[in-house]
Design an enzyme around this catalytic site. Sequence first.
Site, PDB file in Angstrom:
ATOM      1  N   GLY A  74      -3.197  -2.047  -3.424  1.00 47.86           N
ATOM      2  CA  GLY A  74      -2.107  -1.187  -3.831  1.00 47.86           C
ATOM      3  C   GLY A  74      -1.663  -1.413  -5.266  1.00 47.86           C
ATOM      4  O   GLY A  74      -1.365  -0.455  -5.997  1.00 47.86           O
TER       5      GLY A  74
ATOM      6  N   HIS B 299      -6.954   4.042   6.574  1.00 48.90           N
ATOM      7  CA  HIS B 299      -8.022   3.316   7.261  1.00 48.90           C
ATOM      8  C   HIS B 299      -8.197   3.971   8.622  1.00 48.90           C
ATOM      9  O   HIS B 299      -7.228   4.413   9.235  1.00 48.90           O
ATOM     10  CB  HIS B 299      -7.655   1.842   7.401  1.00 48.90           C
ATOM     11  CG  HIS B 299      -8.671   1.003   8.140  1.00 48.90           C
ATOM     12  ND1 HIS B 299     -10.026   1.147   7.941  1.00 48.90           N
ATOM     13  CD2 HIS B 299      -8.528   0.014   9.062  1.00 48.90           C
ATOM     14  CE1 HIS B 299     -10.669   0.279   8.708  1.00 48.90           C
ATOM     15  NE2 HIS B 299      -9.787  -0.412   9.397  1.00 48.90           N
TER      16      HIS B 299
ATOM     17  N   GLN C  60       0.822  -1.204   0.000  1.00 46.95           N
ATOM     18  CA  GLN C  60       0.000   0.000   0.000  1.00 46.95           C
ATOM     19  C   GLN C  60       0.858   1.256   0.000  1.00 46.95           C
ATOM     20  O   GLN C  60       0.663   2.171  -0.795  1.00 46.95           O
ATOM     21  CB  GLN C  60      -0.942   0.020   1.204  1.00 46.95           C
ATOM     22  CG  GLN C  60      -1.822   1.257   1.255  1.00 46.95           C
ATOM     23  CD  GLN C  60      -2.861   1.179   2.354  1.00 46.95           C
ATOM     24  OE1 GLN C  60      -3.994   1.591   2.156  1.00 46.95           O
ATOM     25  NE2 GLN C  60      -2.492   0.661   3.507  1.00 46.95           N
TER      26      GLN C  60
END
Length: 332
Positions: free
Chosen positions: A134, A108, A28
Amino acid sequence: MEMYYDKDADLEYLRGRKIGIVGGGGIQGGCHSLNLRDSGLDVIVSELPNSEAWKRAEEHGLKVVTTSELAEKADIIALLTQDDVQPQVYRNEIEAHLKEGNALVFAHGFNIHFGQIVPPPTIDVFMVAPKGPGSLVRSTYVEGNGVPALLAIAQDYTGKAKQTGLAYARGLGCTRAGVLETTFKEETETDLFGEQAVLCGGVSELIRAGFDTLVEAGYQPECAYFEVCHELKLIVDMIQQDGIMGMRNRVSDTAEYGDLTRGKRVITEDTRREMKKILAEIQDGSFAREWLLENRVGRPVYNARKRQDEAHPIEAVGRRLRKMMGWLGEGK
């Protein structure tokens, strides 16, 4: 509902500011780092010294430093490590280096929403959560497209947190597809529910249940795997492209009739009541407390359940069949 696009986001809010990506060599963090850099922004990343992720980031031409160095140098700090390690990283390596007017960024909302990280009131805190893995965030960016994202503002000390967040989303390529504004609460609770009840927990258990039912009835495990697991992607791709009704219009009438008349016998009112209980556990913090405790005591339930599911026959059958499918990559 309002969606934001390129025309609503100005990269000038990020010009002249150093963006630090904690975990910038990971799956990510890597896509954030590379997309922001390729958008012409000043990016540095942090990883564990001598780790594979550190080497990978350097191979991509990124400036890699320790997290403490990053926190000292960066004006905007994106904390993109795993949820369970974020609080420790924040307390040990970031908190002391935060300066007035800095921004702390998340993908998040778990640790902000559940109070595991409590930033000082003198910084901006926002979230940009791309709605895709990602690898997809990176590949679509390179192709000139993007994936949708969610934007949430937890603290707006500078009065420019929203504009900064939209600029960050544009740097990722997300405003090409559309950015929806939400809250940390809404993103966290809906994300956890989706993972547990549908996308991960619900789907994986449904696949195993279907596989077990067919094998116990005497059918070949290989046939069972093809019918309840392998073909799932075909259905999901159709749903993603055209919605549930669009998928039904593209499968056979026999399949659609089975869907219309049998689906509710699998997902019953009992199932829906259990989903509501799962959502309630997320909303009242029960799941968060359980997961935090699980990590503090060495993940005994996590490890035991993972070993149990790894031993399920569908895993061995799947590995054997996927090796025959060179286009999937596993057999290469």
